[in-house]
Write an enzyme that holds these catalytic residues in place. Structure first.
Site, PDB file in Angstrom:
ATOM      1  N   ASN A   7      39.783 -51.253  -5.667  1.00  0.00           N
ATOM      2  CA  ASN A   7      40.350 -50.421  -6.725  1.00  0.00           C
ATOM      3  C   ASN A   7      39.460 -49.177  -6.810  1.00  0.00           C
ATOM      4  OD1 ASN A   7      41.250 -49.265  -9.064  1.00  0.00           O
ATOM      5  ND2 ASN A   7      41.057 -51.106 -10.330  1.00  0.00           N
ATOM      6  N   ARG A  89      44.696 -51.322  -5.073  1.00  0.00           N
ATOM      7  CA  ARG A  89      45.416 -51.018  -6.311  1.00  0.00           C
ATOM      8  C   ARG A  89      45.743 -49.523  -6.289  1.00  0.00           C
ATOM      9  NH1 ARG A  89      43.307 -49.687 -12.195  1.00  0.00           N
ATOM     10  NH2 ARG A  89      45.326 -49.688 -13.198  1.00  0.00           N
ATOM     11  N   HIS A 178      50.274 -50.640 -15.628  1.00  0.00           N
ATOM     12  CA  HIS A 178      49.851 -52.045 -15.826  1.00  0.00           C
ATOM     13  C   HIS A 178      50.888 -53.019 -15.250  1.00  0.00           C
ATOM     14  CE1 HIS A 178      47.448 -50.758 -19.650  1.00  0.00           C
ATOM     15  NE2 HIS A 178      46.625 -50.830 -18.623  1.00  0.00           N
ATOM     16  N   LEU A 205      46.520 -55.666 -23.860  1.00  0.00           N
ATOM     17  CA  LEU A 205      45.675 -54.918 -24.791  1.00  0.00           C
ATOM     18  C   LEU A 205      44.245 -54.872 -24.258  1.00  0.00           C
ATOM     19  CD1 LEU A 205      46.949 -56.637 -28.089  1.00  0.00           C
ATOM     20  CD2 LEU A 205      47.917 -54.649 -26.929  1.00  0.00           C
ATOM     21  N   ASN A 207      41.276 -51.624 -22.798  1.00  0.00           N
ATOM     22  CA  ASN A 207      40.920 -50.270 -23.167  1.00  0.00           C
ATOM     23  C   ASN A 207      42.177 -49.401 -23.107  1.00  0.00           C
ATOM     24  OD1 ASN A 207      39.107 -48.442 -23.902  1.00  0.00           O
ATOM     25  ND2 ASN A 207      37.893 -48.556 -22.029  1.00  0.00           N
ATOM     26  N   GLY A 208      42.863 -49.479 -21.952  1.00  0.00           N
ATOM     27  CA  GLY A 208      44.233 -48.963 -21.861  1.00  0.00           C
ATOM     28  C   GLY A 208      45.144 -50.093 -22.320  1.00  0.00           C
ATOM     29  N   ARG A 237      42.945 -43.041 -26.162  1.00  0.00           N
ATOM     30  CA  ARG A 237      44.234 -42.339 -26.078  1.00  0.00           C
ATOM     31  C   ARG A 237      45.027 -42.507 -27.377  1.00  0.00           C
ATOM     32  NH1 ARG A 237      45.258 -45.312 -20.798  1.00  0.00           N
ATOM     33  NH2 ARG A 237      44.244 -44.032 -19.225  1.00  0.00           N
ATOM     34  N   ASP A 279      35.262 -49.013 -28.366  1.00  0.00           N
ATOM     35  CA  ASP A 279      35.156 -50.458 -28.187  1.00  0.00           C
ATOM     36  C   ASP A 279      35.549 -51.160 -29.488  1.00  0.00           C
ATOM     37  OD1 ASP A 279      34.115 -53.144 -28.048  1.00  0.00           O
ATOM     38  OD2 ASP A 279      32.854 -52.493 -26.378  1.00  0.00           O
ATOM     39  N   GLU A 330      43.089 -61.149 -25.039  1.00  0.00           N
ATOM     40  CA  GLU A 330      42.554 -62.477 -24.731  1.00  0.00           C
ATOM     41  C   GLU A 330      41.469 -62.921 -25.707  1.00  0.00           C
ATOM     42  OE1 GLU A 330      41.331 -62.427 -20.558  1.00  0.00           O
ATOM     43  OE2 GLU A 330      43.170 -61.331 -20.087  1.00  0.00           O
ATOM     44  N   GLU A 381      45.091 -59.370 -12.192  1.00  0.00           N
ATOM     45  CA  GLU A 381      45.711 -58.355 -11.330  1.00  0.00           C
ATOM     46  C   GLU A 381      45.218 -58.499  -9.882  1.00  0.00           C
ATOM     47  OE1 GLU A 381      44.406 -55.753 -14.586  1.00  0.00           O
ATOM     48  OE2 GLU A 381      46.038 -54.433 -13.978  1.00  0.00           O
TER      49      GLU A 381
HETATM   50  P1  ADP Z   1      39.964 -52.219 -19.345  1.00  0.00           P
HETATM   51  O1  ADP Z   1      41.260 -51.582 -19.733  1.00  0.00           O
HETATM   52  O2  ADP Z   1      38.827 -51.257 -19.275  1.00  0.00           O
HETATM   53  O3  ADP Z   1      40.056 -53.179 -18.172  1.00  0.00           O
HETATM   54  P2  ADP Z   1      39.474 -54.625 -20.923  1.00  0.00           P
HETATM   55  O4  ADP Z   1      40.717 -55.361 -20.602  1.00  0.00           O
HETATM   56  O5  ADP Z   1      38.186 -55.131 -20.369  1.00  0.00           O
HETATM   57  O6  ADP Z   1      39.608 -53.075 -20.631  1.00  0.00           O
HETATM   58  O7  ADP Z   1      39.352 -54.566 -22.537  1.00  0.00           O
HETATM   59  C1  ADP Z   1      38.347 -53.858 -23.173  1.00  0.00           C
HETATM   60  C2  ADP Z   1      38.537 -53.989 -24.677  1.00  0.00           C
HETATM   61  O8  ADP Z   1      38.480 -55.375 -25.037  1.00  0.00           O
HETATM   62  C3  ADP Z   1      37.456 -53.284 -25.503  1.00  0.00           C
HETATM   63  O9  ADP Z   1      38.057 -52.541 -26.551  1.00  0.00           O
HETATM   64  C4  ADP Z   1      36.671 -54.439 -26.090  1.00  0.00           C
HETATM   65  O10 ADP Z   1      36.150 -54.111 -27.344  1.00  0.00           O
HETATM   66  C5  ADP Z   1      37.739 -55.485 -26.235  1.00  0.00           C
HETATM   67  N1  ADP Z   1      37.152 -56.819 -26.398  1.00  0.00           N
HETATM   68  C6  ADP Z   1      36.533 -57.584 -25.485  1.00  0.00           C
HETATM   69  N2  ADP Z   1      36.082 -58.733 -26.062  1.00  0.00           N
HETATM   70  C7  ADP Z   1      36.432 -58.685 -27.362  1.00  0.00           C
HETATM   71  C8  ADP Z   1      36.268 -59.552 -28.499  1.00  0.00           C
HETATM   72  N3  ADP Z   1      35.630 -60.716 -28.393  1.00  0.00           N
HETATM   73  N4  ADP Z   1      36.772 -59.144 -29.680  1.00  0.00           N
HETATM   74  C9  ADP Z   1      37.395 -57.978 -29.812  1.00  0.00           C
HETATM   75  N5  ADP Z   1      37.601 -57.112 -28.790  1.00  0.00           N
HETATM   76  C10 ADP Z   1      37.119 -57.460 -27.596  1.00  0.00           C
END
Ligand code: ADP
Length: 395
Positions: A7, A89, A178, A205, A207-208, A237, A279, A330, A381
């Site tokens: 990726n 990817r 996605h 859900l 970051n994106g 975003r 975050d 998750e 993925e």
């Molecule tokens: P990306 O799109 O970069 O792959 P991820 O799927 O890793 O992103 O998700 C990142 C998001 O998940 C961040 O906003 C992070 O705060 C949130 N996150 C991860 N663990 C937790 C948790 N235990 N509680 C709340 N949010 C979480």
């Protein structure tokens, strides 16, 4: 036989070496700061190795990945001959690709034509393919697109209400992203439901973030659009916004069109509203400490997701399962609870205790009375990319 999943981003390269038949992950890692200095994090044999290595370009990055996989502490294979193929990817496949394909000159030339639609991502993806062809000569490369799964959307979903010639001449339409995640999660949900004619809503859900309505295994609508900016409120975003805000901000803040789009992509969303972080964990913590803006940010995020779930349930004419996936989906039970609360009238009823359970497994978190299933399904993925690559290249 193993598949190397790559990726490639503009200054980064994520990789995973996987056996697609067993889903066993041999090694995973990330090269960062390519073109600046170069950092490698490699995980294999239950160890994490961190290295500072000069990576002037992606070529050196891929060479270092191969070296780390075959030599030293992080070694997991004796030679590159154990790698059957490379799966890439690719962010944007436009209307050219509705499934994964073996990379050839025609594929690369189509991806080049799509650069205006994904100026940051497609050039890096193309570079990854060209360098993999040089470094691993004779090994097939497969492109797996973020957009392909959404090519089943009907025109009534993918068209924007702008003059039709803009679609015809400039490709202005919703493509969605996605797709590999939405495909994987909806397919897992279909298996859990044990139902062919299923109506599933997937909330990816991270970051994106995006939502997808899936009917009988096919995407019929999704929240991201021409670019990943549309839809849900994300880490940085804005998601859906009155297009009038753009020209208003350009004038008020003396920004160019590009600067304004950048502002909505990089400075907005959870970060912009909360003023704390992109975050979600930090925002939840601030909210628990009584920060009102953090509370508003979380409410906004959840309301937007709820809005999409309800509108997609309408489009699907019912819903068998709502699925949560990716970092927030998750892990954040608070978000799942807030999104589902009040939707009991639609047969969506969460079980508070099941919702709190932490696990890496697919799980059901609805109450026994809930008409609609609520699932948490960890996305994968890389598995989809490895599996498509394997299927297309096996002898
Ligand atoms: P990306 O799109 O970069 O792959 P991820 O799927 O890793 O992103 O998700 C990142 C998001 O998940 C961040 O906003 C992070 O705060 C949130 N996150 C991860 N663990 C937790 C948790 N235990 N509680 C709340 N949010 C979480």
């Amino acid at each position: 036989m193993l598949v190397l999943v790559l990726n490639a981003g503009s200054s980064s390269l994520k990789y995973q070496l996987m056996n697609p038949e067993t889903a066993e992950v041999k090694a995973t890692g990330l090269c960062e700061r390519i073109g600046i200095d170069g950092k490698l994090v490699h995980e294999a044999n239950d160890e994490k190795i961190k290295l500072d290595v000069t990576m002037p370009t992606h070529k050196e990055a891929i060479e270092i990945v191969i070296e780390t996989l075959t030599q030293g502490e992080g070694k997991v294979i004796d030679s590159i001959e154990e790698i059957q193929a490379i799966g890439h990817r690719v962010v944007h496949g436009g209307e050219y690709f509705n499934s994964s394909v073996i990379v050839n000159d025609d594929v690369i030339s189509k991806l080049k034509k799509l650069i205006p639609l994904a100026p940051l991502h497609n050039p890096a993806n193309i570079m990854g393919m060209e360098i993999a062809q040089q470094i691993l000569p004779g090994k097939p490369n497969v492109a797996v697109f973020d957009t392909a799964f959404h090519q089943t959307m009907p025109a009534s979903s993918y068209m924007y209400a702008v003059p039709y010639e803009d679609y015809k001449n400039h490709g202005v339409r919703k493509y969605g992203f996605h797709g590999t995640s939405h495909y994987y999660v909806s397919n897992e949900a279909k298996k859990m439901l044990n139902k062919e004619d299923s109506k599933v809503i997937v909330c990816h859900l991270g970051n994106g973030s995006s939502v997808c309505a899936v009917r009988d295994g096919k995407s019929i609508d999704t929240s991201m659009g021409l670019t990943p900016l549309e839809g849900l409120i994300m880490g940085t975003r804005s998601g859906d916004i009155d297009a009038g805000v753009l020209s208003y901000l350009m004038e008020k803040k003396d920004m160019s069109a590009q600067e304004t789009v950048n502002y909505l992509n990089k400075k907005s969303g959870l970060l912009g509203v909360s003023g704390i972080s992109s975050d979600l964990r930090e925002i939840i913590e601030a909210c628990e400490n009584g920060d009102e803006r953090a509370k508003t940010t979380i409410d906004m995020k959840c309301n937007r997701i709820k809005k999409y779930i309800c509108s997609y349930a309408g489009m699907l004419e019912g819903v068998d399962a709502v699925c949560f996936t990716a970092g927030i989906g998750e892990n954040a039970d608070l978000i799942r609870e807030k999104v589902c609360s009040g939707l009991e009238f639609m047969g969506i009823e969460i079980d508070e205790d099941k919702n709190k359970v932490r696990s890496d497994e697919n799980r059901e978190i609805n109450s026994d009375n809930s008409k609609t299933k609520i699932y948490v399904i960890p996305t994968n993925e890389e598995y989809v990319i490895a599996n498509d690559t394997y299927k297309l290249t096996k002898a």
